[in-house]
Write a protein that holds these residues in place. Sequence first.
Motif, PDB file in Angstrom:
ATOM      1  N   ARG A 164       0.766  -1.242   0.003  1.00  0.00           N
ATOM      2  CA  ARG A 164      -0.111   0.074  -0.036  1.00  0.00           C
ATOM      3  C   ARG A 164       0.845   1.404  -0.206  1.00  0.00           C
ATOM      4  NH1 ARG A 164      -3.814  -3.341   2.392  1.00  0.00           N
ATOM      5  NH2 ARG A 164      -5.781  -3.039   1.326  1.00  0.00           N
ATOM      6  N   SER A 165       1.995   1.251   0.529  1.00  0.00           N
ATOM      7  CA  SER A 165       2.952   2.549   0.829  1.00  0.00           C
ATOM      8  C   SER A 165       3.370   2.806  -0.652  1.00  0.00           C
ATOM      9  CB  SER A 165       4.280   2.011   1.583  1.00  0.00           C
ATOM     10  OG  SER A 165       3.474   1.899   2.969  1.00  0.00           O
ATOM     11  N   VAL A 193       0.574   4.467  -2.863  1.00  0.00           N
ATOM     12  CA  VAL A 193       0.261   5.918  -2.344  1.00  0.00           C
ATOM     13  C   VAL A 193       1.561   6.613  -3.209  1.00  0.00           C
ATOM     14  CG1 VAL A 193       0.502   7.577  -0.655  1.00  0.00           C
ATOM     15  CG2 VAL A 193      -0.875   5.439  -0.304  1.00  0.00           C
ATOM     16  N   THR A 194       2.767   6.048  -3.052  1.00  0.00           N
ATOM     17  CA  THR A 194       3.779   6.573  -3.926  1.00  0.00           C
ATOM     18  C   THR A 194       3.525   6.818  -5.312  1.00  0.00           C
ATOM     19  OG1 THR A 194       5.189   6.122  -1.862  1.00  0.00           O
ATOM     20  CG2 THR A 194       6.213   6.889  -4.181  1.00  0.00           C
ATOM     21  N   LEU A 200       0.885   9.317  -6.093  1.00  0.00           N
ATOM     22  CA  LEU A 200       1.050  10.853  -5.990  1.00  0.00           C
ATOM     23  C   LEU A 200       2.003  11.151  -7.010  1.00  0.00           C
ATOM     24  CD1 LEU A 200       1.050  11.501  -2.157  1.00  0.00           C
ATOM     25  CD2 LEU A 200      -0.473  12.155  -3.790  1.00  0.00           C
ATOM     26  N   PRO A 229      -1.615  19.756  -2.091  1.00  0.00           N
ATOM     27  CA  PRO A 229      -0.774  18.682  -2.079  1.00  0.00           C
ATOM     28  C   PRO A 229      -1.318  17.877  -0.653  1.00  0.00           C
ATOM     29  CG  PRO A 229       0.478  20.580  -2.205  1.00  0.00           C
ATOM     30  CD  PRO A 229      -1.113  20.906  -2.135  1.00  0.00           C
ATOM     31  N   ALA A 230      -1.543  18.378   0.455  1.00  0.00           N
ATOM     32  CA  ALA A 230      -1.804  17.561   1.524  1.00  0.00           C
ATOM     33  C   ALA A 230      -2.927  16.842   1.396  1.00  0.00           C
ATOM     34  CB  ALA A 230      -1.765  18.325   2.783  1.00  0.00           C
ATOM     35  N   LEU A 277      -2.568  13.808  -0.757  1.00  0.00           N
ATOM     36  CA  LEU A 277      -2.228  12.557  -0.110  1.00  0.00           C
ATOM     37  C   LEU A 277      -3.180  12.058   0.756  1.00  0.00           C
ATOM     38  CD1 LEU A 277       0.047  10.641   1.124  1.00  0.00           C
ATOM     39  CD2 LEU A 277       0.391  12.511   2.964  1.00  0.00           C
ATOM     40  N   ARG A 278      -4.200  12.670   1.377  1.00  0.00           N
ATOM     41  CA  ARG A 278      -5.433  12.292   1.927  1.00  0.00           C
ATOM     42  C   ARG A 278      -6.209  11.399   1.146  1.00  0.00           C
ATOM     43  NH1 ARG A 278      -4.888  16.979   5.425  1.00  0.00           N
ATOM     44  NH2 ARG A 278      -6.054  18.034   3.966  1.00  0.00           N
ATOM     45  N   ALA A 280      -4.296   8.178   0.027  1.00  0.00           N
ATOM     46  CA  ALA A 280      -4.384   7.067   1.190  1.00  0.00           C
ATOM     47  C   ALA A 280      -5.548   6.632   1.457  1.00  0.00           C
ATOM     48  CB  ALA A 280      -3.686   7.724   2.388  1.00  0.00           C
ATOM     49  N   VAL A 328      -6.149   4.065  -1.319  1.00  0.00           N
ATOM     50  CA  VAL A 328      -5.413   2.825  -1.236  1.00  0.00           C
ATOM     51  C   VAL A 328      -5.730   1.877  -0.094  1.00  0.00           C
ATOM     52  CG1 VAL A 328      -2.949   2.276  -0.576  1.00  0.00           C
ATOM     53  CG2 VAL A 328      -3.336   3.910  -2.561  1.00  0.00           C
ATOM     54  N   ARG A 329      -6.350   2.433   0.905  1.00  0.00           N
ATOM     55  CA  ARG A 329      -6.561   1.783   2.333  1.00  0.00           C
ATOM     56  C   ARG A 329      -7.542   0.790   2.139  1.00  0.00           C
ATOM     57  NH1 ARG A 329      -6.795   6.699   4.999  1.00  0.00           N
ATOM     58  NH2 ARG A 329      -4.829   7.212   5.922  1.00  0.00           N
TER      59      ARG A 329
END
Lengths: 92, 252
Positions: free
Chosen positions: B196-197, B200-201, B204, B214-215, B218-219, B222, B225-226
């Motif tokens: 999953r990491s 996310v990478t 993004l 940007p933030a 990411l939310r 994530a 992906v979760r």
Amino acid sequence: MTVSSRYQPTEGITVEELDDGLCLFRETDSELLVLNHTAADVWRLADSTSDIGQLLAELADKYGAEPDELAADVERVLAELTSKGYLRPVHD
Amino acid sequence: MTESGAEPRELVDLLGVRLAVPAGFTRLRPAFADLFAGDGVPAGTGASLELRPDDTAEDALALLTEAVVRRSPLLCIHAAVVASDHGVLAVPGQSGLGKSTLAAALTRAGLRYLSDEALALDRQSGAVTRFPRPLSLAPDVWPLLGIDAMPESGEFERQFAPSTFGPVFSGGPIAVTDILLAERSGTSTELSEGSRSDAVTALLTRSFNHFLDPAGSLRTAATVVRSARVWRARYSDATDLAERMALALSLG
């Protein structure tokens, strides 16, 4: 390497938890850092424990090791997160 | 375009962007027909697509994508996107990965096409809006995809309507259930569980417009992906990977 006794997350860091790690996003320069399980534990404990001694004790308990065995690796992670600007040392 | 600039124009809504395109754009149908069906999303920032009479279909497609993905209020990520019975499979990747070939192969394998270019995510819910571009395919992959045609002299790519390869997804916003991190290497297909990491990478770093928030991006990534399964694949034959992936998805 100089290690402080306490650390806090730097302001402006967005944190997203995943089941295999942790994503840290620094808004000032849009940098994304992904931590693995162990580094993520160091991050979380740095944010919640009162000092590095407690941090090492809790990690040692979790991983079934002696605090001294973990100290060098933990200090390296803390130093890296600090140098990259994700953590900052807290001076009493 | 006329000297007065008052040439007929047609308004289309794509990924939340209200786009005015020259009426002549429609001469590129049927390859672009699916884009003009409309998605029913609220019109966002306006844009006007400027085309010259000698612009090719490839030029038009590049201009249209550029105009839409950079203005869209949705989080747009470079990816091939198809749907199974469970939800969306997204394959994030940079240009050159073979996303269009993979999207066509996945559609031929029974999945429904949403895009070969952009995974467009609602920034709050993570739901996907389709962007069914025509597929630009080089002649060397035509036989692999069942295209019985000969390239013209010097032809680098040709536009194909998505329906050439199978069904096109026509529903409303739909959730991402699977993310495939694919890499072309080796001589066989290897499909396994992914991280999953890493997902996310990948999302993004392949984003067109995360810089708008940007933030928040990411939310959104994530969140998506979760709740998704993450797969990793190494492959050399897109049709083999597509068949393996379609089978894995059909097994739930």
